[in-house]
Design an enzyme around this catalytic site. Sequence first.
Site, PDB file in Angstrom:
ATOM      1  N   ASP A   7       0.728  -0.824  -0.185  1.00 50.30           N
ATOM      2  CA  ASP A   7       0.315  -0.475  -0.104  1.00 50.30           C
ATOM      3  C   ASP A   7       1.062   1.773   0.007  1.00 50.30           C
ATOM      4  OD1 ASP A   7      -2.602   1.377   0.452  1.00 50.30           O
ATOM      5  OD2 ASP A   7      -2.363   1.721   2.643  1.00 50.30           O
ATOM      6  N   ASP A   9      -0.296   5.286   1.079  1.00 57.46           N
ATOM      7  CA  ASP A   9      -0.876   5.745   2.003  1.00 57.46           C
ATOM      8  C   ASP A   9       0.483   5.742   3.112  1.00 57.46           C
ATOM      9  OD1 ASP A   9      -1.037   7.999  -0.183  1.00 57.46           O
ATOM     10  OD2 ASP A   9      -3.053   6.970  -0.584  1.00 57.46           O
TER      11      ASP A   9
END
Length: 217
Positions: A7, A9
Amino acid sequence: MRLAIFDLDNTLLGGDSDHAWGAFLCEKGIVDPQVYQDANDYFYKQYQNGSLDIVEFLSFALKPLTQHPIADLQAWHQEFMQTKIEPIILPKALALLKQHRDQGDYLLIITATNGFITRPIAERFGVDDILATEPEFLNNQYTGRFIGRPCFQDGKVTRLHEWLEKTGHSLSGSYFYSDSCNDLPLLEKVDNPVAVNPDEILTKVANERAWPIMDLR
């Protein structure tokens, strides 16, 4: 080639690039600062508690891309990279990427944030590929619509399986690193789920399932 999936963020970055882009637009006066910031914060809180309506959010987030020439957007993004993204790149995240790269793994970022914002960030990290929510781009202009399924929650699983079929990669021995409860559908699909500075919900699930918890901050 083993997949190492990340991922973006609040995992590889010490902040949220989507929210930061909104704040950047406000600071530059490209959007109405008060109105846009209030909406930006509203959607971000929804994301954090797992209740975000992704279609509603994308209607909001992609609209500014439709209102300016691509040359201006690209110039603003270069400034955004320097002022907002570089300061939140985590040294420990760079070290983790290097560790997987040195092991011969294939590095893939998968993010709900749209590709206009995130593709240059993925290039900065030097990963092999990125899956992101794709804004539609026609006749040298963004339309405000998106292509295919948003890369969010179950959509990340769908988009990844489409990518696996296209590329011939598999999830055998795969890793996925994420901070967010929104990524539980994909964390449950890989062989090695890792919670990175996880939110409250993901922390609880990780502890219940004995998943590793990592601090990159």
